[in-house]
Design a protein around this motif. Structure first.
Motif, PDB file in Angstrom:
ATOM      1  N   CYS A 173      -0.845   0.839  10.401  1.00  0.00           N
ATOM      2  CA  CYS A 173      -1.258  -0.199   9.456  1.00  0.00           C
ATOM      3  C   CYS A 173      -0.483  -1.495   9.668  1.00  0.00           C
ATOM      4  CB  CYS A 173      -1.071   0.277   8.022  1.00  0.00           C
ATOM      5  SG  CYS A 173      -1.930   1.816   7.665  1.00  0.00           S
ATOM      6  N   CYS A 198       0.822  -1.210   0.000  1.00  0.00           N
ATOM      7  CA  CYS A 198       0.000   0.000   0.000  1.00  0.00           C
ATOM      8  C   CYS A 198       0.856   1.261   0.000  1.00  0.00           C
ATOM      9  CB  CYS A 198      -0.919   0.000   1.225  1.00  0.00           C
ATOM     10  SG  CYS A 198      -2.007   1.431   1.276  1.00  0.00           S
ATOM     11  N   CYS A 246     -10.068  -0.003   6.222  1.00  0.00           N
ATOM     12  CA  CYS A 246      -8.840   0.790   6.017  1.00  0.00           C
ATOM     13  C   CYS A 246      -8.743   1.852   7.094  1.00  0.00           C
ATOM     14  CB  CYS A 246      -8.882   1.431   4.628  1.00  0.00           C
ATOM     15  SG  CYS A 246      -7.521   2.558   4.336  1.00  0.00           S
TER      16      CYS A 246
END
Ligand code: SF4
Length: 347
Positions: A316, A309, A342
């Motif tokens: 994260c 990502c 997310c």
């Protein structure tokens, strides 16, 4: 030519026909005794589906998209009861598939059917069309005296003819074989069909014909579809809503227009940017994913997408985000449900 896109209709007021509840399907890979003895290795676990909760509303098509190996087909098979869940459950018309009060498997087989990716390997090469469809008709309780007329009716409905009834699968083209697969699925008079990559082995011109056929049948019989595909253009045409899977989990789901116009998850954004286009500006905006797809045997900690990502943050790598609703105004001005997994969208 494709039929009208399915995503323009709304099924928002329909009840769920199928629902999964924290569904997990893990497969154990047995290490050899020698490897266990010499290297102390333990059996490994493939987390093909790892906590999926989705609803499929009566009369709608839910498109399920994602790269190869993300768990789409395993989820589809688990939903029609071909795999027993490792954890969680599937509900069909409010009844569980497994455990106390579960729906009888014979009733489920009649009401929930599957169309497979490869129409050749899914049809018994030693059986004629009469026999292939006859088995499904018998499962519905159609007597031998009525099966020929029913089979001919089904063949005509899927665009084949009476003269095809005593032929074998190898005597048909790929598109015709897929039509036989559709007729076999219809023979039990189902409410729900999982179509697992039904177009991927067909030519583009034949793909359009099968899409049109499936959409016509949905209107005619009020069918509900889970349409599994890696092709986001096909998902756009077929689906009222779309769910995106990555490494065994749903990372985003929304009404089709909403998801394609306003994708929120970086993975969905990358998938949509990779749709082939003649528009040079679209090609210039393509998002290239970093790295390769991690293995579902040992998924990354935190957000499973974080190694690839471009928006990743320190959190994260530590915390796995939940799938949460984000209210997005639809074109009608009504706020509709858009789910995303997310940290960028968790308040
Ligand atoms: Fe990227 Fe972080 Fe969102 Fe995962 S949670 S998709 S790593 S921004």
């Amino acid at each position: 030519m494709l039929a009208t896109s399915n995503h323009q209709g709304t099924r928002a007021h329909n009840k769920p026909l199928v629902a999964t509840e924290n569904l997990k399907k893990h497969f154990t890979i047995e290490e050899s005794l020698l490897t266990k003895y010499l290297a102390g290795a333990k059996n490994r676990v493939v987390r093909a589906v790892d906590g999926v909760s989705i609803e499929i509303l009566s009369g709608e098509t839910l498109g399920l998209v994602g790269e190869s190996g993300c768990g789409k087909s395993t989820l589809g098979r688990a939903i029609v009861g071909l795999y027993e869940p490792t954890e969680g459950n599937v509900h069909f018309q409010g009844k569980p598939l497994w455990g106390q009060g579960s729906i009888p498997k014979t009733a489920l087989r009649r009401q929930a059917q599957i169309i497979f990716q490869n129409p050749y390997s899914s049809l018994n090469p030693r059986h004629t069309v009469r026999q292939i469809i006859g088995v499904a008709l018998a499962a519905r309780g159609v007597g031998p005296q009525d099966r020929e007329a029913e089979t001919i009716g089904l063949l005509r409905r899927v665009g084949l003819g009476e003269d095809h009834i005593d032929r074998y699968p190898h005597q048909f083209s790929g598109g015709q074989r897929q039509r036989i697969g559709v007729a076999r699925a219809l023979a039990t008079n189902p409410k729900f069909i999982v179509a697992d990559e039904p177009l991927s082995s067909l030519d583009v011109s034949v793909q359009a014909q099968i899409i049109n056929l499936l959409q016509e049948l949905q209107e005619e019989y009020g069918l509900t579809y889970l349409f599994i595909t890696h092709d986001l253009r096909v998902a756009y045409h077929m689906s009222h809503r779309v769910a995106v899977m990555y490494l065994g989990q749903v990372v985003e789901s929304a009404d089709t227009d909403m998801l394609y116009e306003n994708p929120l998850h970086p993975y969905t954004q990358a998938l949509l940017s990779a749709i082939p286009s003649v528009d040079a500006s679209h090609r210039a905006n393509r998002i290239l994913l970093e790295g390769t797809v991690p293995t579902p045997i040992d998924p990354p900690k935190g957000c499973r997408f974080h190694p690839r990502c471009r928006h990743r943050m320190p959190i994260c790598e530590q915390e796995e985000p939940n799938l949460v609703p984000v209210q997005t105004p639809a074109r009608t001005g009504v706020a509709k449900k858009h789910l995303v997994r997310c940290h960028l969208h968790i308040g």
